[in-house]
Structure formats: C-alpha cells, structure tokens
Design an enzyme around this catalytic site. Structure first.
Site, PDB file in Angstrom:
ATOM      1  N   ARG A  95      35.765  27.580  69.122  1.00  0.00           N
ATOM      2  CA  ARG A  95      36.275  26.307  69.619  1.00  0.00           C
ATOM      3  C   ARG A  95      35.548  25.820  70.870  1.00  0.00           C
ATOM      4  NH1 ARG A  95      42.531  27.923  69.754  1.00  0.00           N
ATOM      5  NH2 ARG A  95      41.536  29.814  70.580  1.00  0.00           N
ATOM      6  N   ARG A 137      43.323  23.928  64.861  1.00  0.00           N
ATOM      7  CA  ARG A 137      42.901  25.152  65.558  1.00  0.00           C
ATOM      8  C   ARG A 137      43.522  25.276  66.950  1.00  0.00           C
ATOM      9  NH1 ARG A 137      36.687  25.432  63.114  1.00  0.00           N
ATOM     10  NH2 ARG A 137      37.350  24.853  61.032  1.00  0.00           N
ATOM     11  N   TRP A 159      42.424  34.062  58.966  1.00  0.00           N
ATOM     12  CA  TRP A 159      41.075  34.034  59.546  1.00  0.00           C
ATOM     13  C   TRP A 159      41.062  34.796  60.874  1.00  0.00           C
ATOM     14  CZ3 TRP A 159      38.219  28.885  61.316  1.00  0.00           C
ATOM     15  CH2 TRP A 159      36.963  29.216  61.835  1.00  0.00           C
ATOM     16  N   LYS A 162      49.412  23.018  73.798  1.00  0.00           N
ATOM     17  CA  LYS A 162      49.138  24.063  74.791  1.00  0.00           C
ATOM     18  C   LYS A 162      47.741  23.962  75.396  1.00  0.00           C
ATOM     19  CE  LYS A 162      52.329  27.250  72.505  1.00  0.00           C
ATOM     20  NZ  LYS A 162      52.467  28.506  71.735  1.00  0.00           N
ATOM     21  N   TYR A 184      35.830  36.570  56.895  1.00  0.00           N
ATOM     22  CA  TYR A 184      36.650  36.668  58.105  1.00  0.00           C
ATOM     23  C   TYR A 184      36.587  38.085  58.663  1.00  0.00           C
ATOM     24  CZ  TYR A 184      38.779  32.327  56.277  1.00  0.00           C
ATOM     25  OH  TYR A 184      39.008  31.071  55.782  1.00  0.00           O
ATOM     26  N   LEU A 186      47.002  22.590  62.467  1.00  0.00           N
ATOM     27  CA  LEU A 186      47.247  22.466  63.904  1.00  0.00           C
ATOM     28  C   LEU A 186      45.951  22.192  64.657  1.00  0.00           C
ATOM     29  CD1 LEU A 186      49.794  25.397  64.373  1.00  0.00           C
ATOM     30  CD2 LEU A 186      50.293  22.949  64.302  1.00  0.00           C
TER      31      LEU A 186
END
Length: 327
Positions: free
Chosen positions: A242, A223, A21, A229, A57, A221
């Site tokens: 996000r 995103r 993606w 992190k 995508y 994960l």
C-alpha cells in the site's frame, strides 16, 4: 450470516468470505501465523464458511495456513476457493512484476496458465490445503500467452477427476469470460470492487447478472482505506504494497475520510463500525454475491462476519449512494 448460491452451481457460500491474502504475509509486511489461524476459526464460529486463498499469497504460505485452520472442521461445511496461474517459480507466460518473498529473496511473478502448469499447481495446492478437492478453482489473472481453450479444457478435466468442483475466473473482462465459457461452465468472476472503485459496474456486473454468474468482490474495504482508520501521513511497514498505491496518498485519504464522516453517524446509530457498514453496502449492490474480507486477528474476523447481519433500508442505501456521487 447470510448464504448465497454461487452462480448456477449447488455451492452455497457465506456472503462475507474470509480473504486469506494477508494470512500469507506477502506484500502485507508479514503476518502472525497463529493469529491468522485463530482469525479463520473464529470467523467459522460466526458462520463464515468460505475462505479465499491462492498459491501466490506467501508462495504457498496462505494455503498452508488455511489447511491448518480447517483441520478438524467438517470439510463438507467449508468452501475453499483457491486459484492458479501466478507463478513465482517458473519463468513462463506474461511477466507481471518483480517482488520479494517473505524471507527477502527476490522473485519474478509470471501470469501463466498452461496445461502442465495447472496440473502441477492443483496438486501442490491440494497438498498444502490438506484436502482432496477445491470447491472453486479460479484463474488468478489472464495469461495472453496461453489459449483460453487450453486453460479451461484443463480445468474441465480437473472437475471430471473430482479435484475441483467448479471453475471461476478472476480479473477477466466480458470477452474473456465468454471465451472461457465455451470450454467449462463458469460459476463466477472475482474482481476488485469497493465504494471508491466501481469500474466493474459498467460491463462486468450487467453481463454477470444477465448470465447468472456470481461476482466475488475483492478489496471491498479498499485495502483498509474505507475503515476510517487511515490518516494523512500514514506510514506502512516494509514490504507493505500500500505504500505506493495511489489510493493511499494524503489527498486520497483526506478525501475518503471526508466521505466517511458523512456516513459515520449511520454506522454509530446501528452500533456498527464503518468497515461493517461498508461491507454490508457492498453485498447489497446489484450483482455482488460475496465480499472478501481479510483479517489479521480474531477480533477483526468476528467484526467482519457481523457485517452480514446489519440491516440497511432502501432510504439508507440511497443516502450512501448520494454521498458517493459527491466523492
């Protein structure tokens, strides 16, 4: 690398599959094409033979990048998983949302899986990918304006024509899977699944286990949230989806990081990153066949691939699960 059979097919895929993606740039704040190509090739060197992509995508960009990445590689050693049913260039079906392409042009996204649309989409995908067949062809999202019968009779015809090897679905519930199965043998369902998003374990996982269907876990994960992190006050680049996602509020990031701190010593003991530990846990869950892991560069793709080689004991898995219950 570990390899697993997809459903009841003879298609074998890598337990860690490259999710492409972000390679298309769209909704990820852009991406470097050469870095993406290198990431896929380095992943292949590590045994990641499967790549999941889709026309939407980057409005064709991701498939083009995948096509470049696999040039010169043995086609029969690579599994291309692509999709259909999200149109940005045709106003038909269910309107999904408004967006912008990589050049900033406004586009409307529709869920549409009518017969003629699928026929056009597969030809466009094959051209962009530079191949004459797609190993797994998946409907991207349900289209309530088109009968499931029409959609999957069309896919069945593509299989007979040799343009597609196997059929799959994405984001389908059990009832939709059962209906689609009347017209074509389904290999899999690609659905969101992560440590912090486990809704599919209620109905979809039991159904797929009972009926020998594979589950392709996307966003394992979450995103990037489960990499450790992310920090409170996290800033995302322009166009990064996000920015307004509820998983990336300060409260959610803080809560998630507190959980990750509990399992971090286990990762460190194994000489692994949190992301690798999370990916390994994911592919060890009952019913989960593969985890889709995206990477912006070669370093990330090599690290993702190494997750499959980690070893988790039943006691270690139990510890992670107990901590998750407190989450």
């Amino acid at each position: 690398m570990e390899y697993r059979k997809l459903g009841e097919t003879d298609l074998t895929v890598s337990a860690i599959t490259f999710g492409a993606w972000a390679a298309g740039g769209w909704m990820w704040g852009g991406n470097d094409t050469n870095e993406a190509i290198n990431a896929m090739r380095k992943a292949y060197d590590q045994g990641v033979t499967s790549i999941d992509t889709a026309p939407i995508y980057g409005q064709g960009k991701s498939e083009e990048v995948v096509g470049e990445a696999i040039k010169g590689l043995p086609r029969d050693k690579i599994q291309i998983l692509s999709k259909f049913g999200l149109r940005w260039d045709l106003a038909k079906g269910n309107f999904k949302f408004k967006s912008e392409d990589n050049d900033g042009n406004k586009i409307d996204i529709y869920q549409y899986a009518g017969r003629e649309s699928i026929k056009q989409e597969v030809e466009d995908s094959l051209k962009r990918l530079g191949t004459d067949y797609i190993d797994l062809y998946q409907i991207h999202w349900p289209d309530t304006t088109t009968p499931i019968q029409e959609t999957f009779e069309t896919v069945a015809k593509l299989i007979k024509e040799g343009k597609v090897r196997y059929a799959g679905v994405c984001n389908y519930d059990v009832a939709q899977m059962k209906e689609a199965e009347k017209y074509v043998k389904l290999a899999s369902n690609q659905v969101p699944f992560s440590m912090v998003d486990r809704d599919i374990e209620q109905e979809i996982v039991p159904y797929c286990i009972a009926n020998n269907k594979s589950i392709l876990a996307y966003s394992p994960l979450q995103r990037g949230l489960l990499t450790g992190k992310m920090k409170t006050g996290q800033q995302f680049g322009e166009g990064d989806h996000r920015a307004n996602n509820p998983f990336f509020t300060d409260d959610s990031i803080s809560k998630t990081n507190a959980f990750l701190e509990k399992i971090k010593p286990m990762a460190e003991e194994k000489g692994a990153s949190l992301a690798q530990l999370v990916l390994k846990w994911t592919i060890e869950r009952p019913g989960i066949t593969i985890a889709l892991a995206g990477a912006r560069n070669a370093k990330q793709s090599v690290q993702n691939a190494a997750a499959a080689d980690l070893s988790l004991t039943s006691e270690e898995i139990d510890f992670i699960n107990k901590e998750l219950k407190k989450y």
